[in-house]
Design a protein around this motif. Structure first.
Motif, short mmCIF file in Angstrom:
data_model
loop_
_atom_site.label_atom_id
_atom_site.label_comp_id
_atom_site.label_asym_id
_atom_site.label_seq_id
_atom_site.Cartn_x
_atom_site.Cartn_y
_atom_site.Cartn_z
N LEU A 157 33.78 27.58 -34.48
CA LEU A 157 33.13 28.28 -33.38
C LEU A 157 33.74 29.67 -33.28
O LEU A 157 34.89 29.84 -32.86
N LEU A 173 34.03 29.27 -23.58
CA LEU A 173 33.94 29.12 -25.03
C LEU A 173 35.30 28.74 -25.63
O LEU A 173 35.37 27.92 -26.56
N ILE A 176 35.81 25.08 -25.01
CA ILE A 176 34.97 24.29 -25.89
C ILE A 176 35.55 24.25 -27.30
O ILE A 176 35.64 23.18 -27.93
N ARG A 177 35.98 25.41 -27.81
CA ARG A 177 36.52 25.46 -29.16
C ARG A 177 37.79 24.61 -29.28
O ARG A 177 37.96 23.87 -30.27
N GLN A 208 24.85 30.10 -25.23
CA GLN A 208 23.90 29.44 -26.12
C GLN A 208 23.88 30.09 -27.50
O GLN A 208 23.85 29.41 -28.53
N LEU A 211 27.11 29.03 -29.42
CA LEU A 211 27.13 27.63 -29.87
C LEU A 211 26.07 27.38 -30.93
O LEU A 211 26.26 26.54 -31.82
N THR A 231 24.27 21.11 -30.38
CA THR A 231 24.36 22.54 -30.65
C THR A 231 24.69 22.74 -32.13
O THR A 231 24.88 21.77 -32.87
N THR A 233 27.37 23.79 -33.17
CA THR A 233 28.80 23.57 -33.30
C THR A 233 29.10 22.08 -33.27
O THR A 233 28.66 21.37 -32.35
N VAL A 236 29.65 19.29 -30.15
CA VAL A 236 29.32 19.98 -28.90
C VAL A 236 27.84 19.77 -28.60
O VAL A 236 26.97 20.05 -29.45
N SER A 238 24.57 19.96 -25.55
CA SER A 238 24.00 20.42 -24.28
C SER A 238 23.29 19.24 -23.63
O SER A 238 22.43 18.60 -24.26
N VAL A 253 27.85 20.93 -20.67
CA VAL A 253 28.21 20.91 -22.10
C VAL A 253 29.16 19.74 -22.29
O VAL A 253 30.14 19.59 -21.54
#
Length: 285
Positions: A157, A173, A176-177, A208, A211, A231, A233, A236, A238, A253
């Protein structure tokens, strides 16, 4: 947990018990008619089993499989290529359409169509447009969903500089990563509630775009609507919930495997096993 909906209630035995009238004068009066009706039910079931042998065998295999299935276990597939058109139609009628439908985009440009039956944990999958590439699958989610979400997504990502007007997208982000890089099968999902965060339109758009779009989209329709999308990624997803006017009421997410909202649970398999057995008794025995 999704609730299985029985297609048929009762079988030949249920039909027989429904015709029982008890003892005495009424029993003597109705005994002949009752016996004839029960024999007719059995005869119809025998004729259907002879006319649709492959469908009967498939449903028997599905009944055995779903009874022993577990949510984390490998799925079990049963091809429909050897079924006649009439048998396919019968399977359609018996399994029906449940709460979950979806598509998986494949590398060759074709789509795999996913449809859960009314019996949770029993799925219909067709790859492309050919009926020969269609099968019934027993499991928490069709295996092609997990494979595509893993094999057709990126493990990296990349986070670029957010555009002007962005507020909180960069730390989201980064979270998430970090979570996606360490997630492994069997771990709980990490959920980020975007609805509760001060995220601007610029934030959400950049999120968006960062990802990317993945190969899986599932739609769930029960008491409300829910859209589950992989997504671009890996690990991950949605997950968005909608109200009756199709407005998003919860936007999240999820970092993890296929979101649990789309999965059949252990209780679903047990419920579906009983329902399939009722179908077999009512239609083929």
């Amino acid at each position: 947990m999704k609730t299985a909906i029985p297609v048929v209630s009762g079988g030949a035995g249920c039909a027989a018990s429904g015709f029982t009238t008890g003892s005495g004068t009424l029993d003597v009066f109705y005994r002949g008619a009752t016996s004839a009706l029960v024999k007719r039910v059995w005869r119809v079931c025998d004729e259907r089993a002879r006319k649709y042998p492959n469908a009967a065998l498939l449903m028997s295999n599905v009944a055995a499989a779903v009874g022993g299935q577990r949510s984390g276990a490998p799925t079990q597939l049963y091809a429909l290529a050897n079924l006649s058109d009439a048998e396919r139609k019968l399977i359609d009628e018996l399994l029906g359409e449940g709460e979950v439908t979806g598509v998986v985009a494949l590398p060759d440009g074709s789509l795999a169509q996913i449809r859960e039956s009314v019996l949770a944990g029993i799925w219909r999958v067709r790859i492309g447009t050919e009926p020969a590439h269609e099968y019934v699958e027993v499991g928490a989610i069709p295996q092609i969903v997990r494979r595509a979400a893993t094999d057709l997504t990126s493990a990296d990502l990349l986070i670029d500089t957010p555009p002007d007007g962005a507020m909180n997208v960069q730390p989201v982000l980064a979270e998430i990563r970090e979570r996606a890089s360490v997630w492994q099968f069997g771990m709980n999902a990490h959920v980020i509630n975007l609805t509760s965060l001060p995220m601007s339109i610029v934030d959400l758009t950049f999120l968006q775009q960062s990802l990317g779009n993945g190969p899986v989209q599932l739609m769930l329709r029960g008491y409300g609507a829910c859209r589950v999308q992989a997504t671009g990624t890996r690990n991950v997803w949605s997950v968005q919930f909608f109200n009756s006017t199709d407005n998003i009421i919860l936007d999240t997410v999820e970092v993890g495997g296929v979101p649990i909202v789309a999965l059949a649970a252990h209780e679903d398999f047990q419920d579906s096993a009983g329902c399939v057995q009722e179908i077999l008794e009512a239609y083929f025995t």
